[in-house]
Design a protein around this motif. Structure first.
Motif, PDB file in Angstrom:
ATOM      1  N   ILE A 232       8.536 -35.294  -1.608  1.00 46.67           N
ATOM      2  CA  ILE A 232       9.935 -35.638  -1.877  1.00 46.67           C
ATOM      3  C   ILE A 232      10.159 -35.798  -3.377  1.00 46.67           C
ATOM      4  O   ILE A 232      11.125 -35.275  -3.944  1.00 46.67           O
ATOM      5  CB  ILE A 232      10.335 -36.930  -1.139  1.00 46.67           C
ATOM      6  CG1 ILE A 232      10.255 -36.741   0.382  1.00 46.67           C
ATOM      7  CG2 ILE A 232      11.740 -37.372  -1.554  1.00 46.67           C
ATOM      8  CD1 ILE A 232      11.206 -35.724   0.945  1.00 46.67           C
ATOM      9  N   ARG A 233       9.259 -36.498  -4.036  1.00 47.82           N
ATOM     10  CA  ARG A 233       9.421 -36.778  -5.463  1.00 47.82           C
ATOM     11  C   ARG A 233       9.305 -35.512  -6.314  1.00 47.82           C
ATOM     12  O   ARG A 233      10.120 -35.274  -7.212  1.00 47.82           O
ATOM     13  CB  ARG A 233       8.373 -37.795  -5.914  1.00 47.82           C
ATOM     14  CG  ARG A 233       8.471 -38.173  -7.391  1.00 47.82           C
ATOM     15  CD  ARG A 233       7.420 -39.206  -7.760  1.00 47.82           C
ATOM     16  NE  ARG A 233       7.598 -40.441  -7.014  1.00 47.82           N
ATOM     17  CZ  ARG A 233       8.464 -41.389  -7.346  1.00 47.82           C
ATOM     18  NH1 ARG A 233       9.237 -41.231  -8.420  1.00 47.82           N
ATOM     19  NH2 ARG A 233       8.560 -42.487  -6.626  1.00 47.82           N
ATOM     20  N   ASN A 234       8.312 -34.694  -6.044  1.00 48.30           N
ATOM     21  CA  ASN A 234       8.038 -33.558  -6.924  1.00 48.30           C
ATOM     22  C   ASN A 234       8.851 -32.309  -6.596  1.00 48.30           C
ATOM     23  O   ASN A 234       9.255 -31.571  -7.496  1.00 48.30           O
ATOM     24  CB  ASN A 234       6.547 -33.203  -6.874  1.00 48.30           C
ATOM     25  CG  ASN A 234       5.674 -34.281  -7.476  1.00 48.30           C
ATOM     26  OD1 ASN A 234       6.165 -35.207  -8.123  1.00 48.30           O
ATOM     27  ND2 ASN A 234       4.379 -34.186  -7.258  1.00 48.30           N
TER      28      ASN A 234
ATOM     29  N   GLY B 184       1.183 -40.785   1.265  1.00 50.61           N
ATOM     30  CA  GLY B 184       1.134 -40.261  -0.092  1.00 50.61           C
ATOM     31  C   GLY B 184       1.654 -38.840  -0.188  1.00 50.61           C
ATOM     32  O   GLY B 184       2.371 -38.490  -1.135  1.00 50.61           O
ATOM     33  N   ALA B 185       1.321 -38.009   0.805  1.00 54.79           N
ATOM     34  CA  ALA B 185       1.737 -36.604   0.782  1.00 54.79           C
ATOM     35  C   ALA B 185       3.246 -36.460   0.954  1.00 54.79           C
ATOM     36  O   ALA B 185       3.884 -35.632   0.295  1.00 54.79           O
ATOM     37  CB  ALA B 185       1.005 -35.830   1.882  1.00 54.79           C
TER      38      ALA B 185
ATOM     39  N   TYR C 299      13.712 -44.012   0.606  1.00 59.42           N
ATOM     40  CA  TYR C 299      14.355 -43.900   1.913  1.00 59.42           C
ATOM     41  C   TYR C 299      13.905 -42.637   2.644  1.00 59.42           C
ATOM     42  O   TYR C 299      13.514 -42.686   3.824  1.00 59.42           O
ATOM     43  CB  TYR C 299      15.876 -43.889   1.750  1.00 59.42           C
ATOM     44  CG  TYR C 299      16.617 -43.650   3.040  1.00 59.42           C
ATOM     45  CD1 TYR C 299      16.852 -44.692   3.931  1.00 59.42           C
ATOM     46  CD2 TYR C 299      17.071 -42.375   3.378  1.00 59.42           C
ATOM     47  CE1 TYR C 299      17.521 -44.471   5.134  1.00 59.42           C
ATOM     48  CE2 TYR C 299      17.736 -42.150   4.573  1.00 59.42           C
ATOM     49  CZ  TYR C 299      17.961 -43.196   5.442  1.00 59.42           C
ATOM     50  OH  TYR C 299      18.614 -42.968   6.630  1.00 59.42           O
ATOM     51  N   LEU C 300      13.945 -41.498   1.963  1.00 56.47           N
ATOM     52  CA  LEU C 300      13.574 -40.231   2.596  1.00 56.47           C
ATOM     53  C   LEU C 300      12.090 -40.209   2.958  1.00 56.47           C
ATOM     54  O   LEU C 300      11.703 -39.623   3.973  1.00 56.47           O
ATOM     55  CB  LEU C 300      13.920 -39.067   1.674  1.00 56.47           C
ATOM     56  CG  LEU C 300      15.419 -38.847   1.436  1.00 56.47           C
ATOM     57  CD1 LEU C 300      15.639 -37.816   0.333  1.00 56.47           C
ATOM     58  CD2 LEU C 300      16.123 -38.419   2.715  1.00 56.47           C
ATOM     59  N   SER C 301      11.273 -40.856   2.151  1.00 57.56           N
ATOM     60  CA  SER C 301       9.843 -40.935   2.455  1.00 57.56           C
ATOM     61  C   SER C 301       9.604 -41.769   3.707  1.00 57.56           C
ATOM     62  O   SER C 301       8.794 -41.406   4.574  1.00 57.56           O
ATOM     63  CB  SER C 301       9.081 -41.528   1.268  1.00 57.56           C
ATOM     64  OG  SER C 301       9.197 -40.710   0.117  1.00 57.56           O
ATOM     65  N   ARG C 302      10.299 -42.888   3.822  1.00 56.34           N
ATOM     66  CA  ARG C 302      10.158 -43.731   5.007  1.00 56.34           C
ATOM     67  C   ARG C 302      10.659 -43.008   6.251  1.00 56.34           C
ATOM     68  O   ARG C 302      10.057 -43.104   7.330  1.00 56.34           O
ATOM     69  CB  ARG C 302      10.921 -45.048   4.821  1.00 56.34           C
ATOM     70  CG  ARG C 302      10.288 -45.974   3.809  1.00 56.34           C
ATOM     71  CD  ARG C 302      11.022 -47.290   3.694  1.00 56.34           C
ATOM     72  NE  ARG C 302      10.975 -48.065   4.935  1.00 56.34           N
ATOM     73  CZ  ARG C 302      11.421 -49.317   5.040  1.00 56.34           C
ATOM     74  NH1 ARG C 302      11.934 -49.927   3.975  1.00 56.34           N
ATOM     75  NH2 ARG C 302      11.354 -49.959   6.190  1.00 56.34           N
TER      76      ARG C 302
END
Length: 209
Positions: A112-114, A106-107, A173-176
């Motif tokens: 990445i999103r925010n 989650g972190a 992708y970047l989160s994975r």
């Protein structure tokens, strides 16, 4: 020897940047210089001009099933290799242990999103704390290791244009990729996190770490 020599200053770790390199030991910097961009030689080391030993086009496909190849490629760059292999500070490890696998997922995605999704601005390149920052945590380590620390690095490593907002596929992708760093560097994390006592410094009883 000068009387002004200070052993503590002499032994401070080198401050690595995305432009740092150690070419003789096979660790380069692929962030292109203006001259390389003009000559269309992007993909070479900015220091020694050696061509990268991997396929940039393959990296830029952002294939979530090809993360092993991407990670192996990242480790050819000095700053990425540093975060993948150097000792993890205790406070950074403690952060990950408290979060656990689910909390880190989650972190990483939230970061990445925010923080990384908006197009690049004048602050780009300074938005992710480095290892000697008081604010650094395991998410930031993952970002530096996987070239998702700023939009400039995302652009040359992952082929993601810096002046558009990240798409859902790019965020995923970047989160994975970031979680692959977490799983490799923190292999003993529990699923939901654990209680970890804070680091206590001499003379201070409430130091959090």
């Amino acid at each position: 020897m000068s009387d002004d020599w200070n052993v503590e200053e002499e032994l401070k770790p080198l401050k690595l940047k995305c432009t740092s390199s150690d070419c003789k030991n096979g660790h380069h910097s692929y962030r292109p210089t203006p001259k390389q961009k003009a000559a269309n030689t992007v993909g070479q080391c900015r220091s020694c001009n050696e061509m990268a030993p991997f396929e940039w086009e393959r990296l830029h496909k952002l294939d979530p099933e090809d993360l092993d190849y991407t990670i192996a490629a990242l480790k050819n760059e000095l700053i990425r290799q540093h975060y993948w292999t150097n000792e993890i500070p205790q406070k950074v490890e403690n952060y990950a242990r408290r979060k656990g696998v689910k909390g880190m997922e989650g972190a990483v995605e939230k970061r990445i999103r925010n923080s990384m999704s908006p197009p690049a601005n004048d602050f780009d390149g300074r938005q992710t704390p480095v290892e000697d920052s008081a604010k650094v945590n395991a998410v930031h380590f993952a970002q530096h290791a996987t070239a998702s620390c700023c939009r400039k690095c995302m652009e040359y490593w992952h082929g993601i244009p810096r002046y558009h907002s990240l798409t859902e596929d790019e965020i995923s992708y970047l989160s994975r990729l970031g979680m692959r760093f977490i799983s490799e560097r923190f292999p003993l994390l529990t699923e939901t996190g654990e209680k970890v006592s804070p680091i206590r410094k001499a003379g201070k009883s409430n130091t959090k770490g």
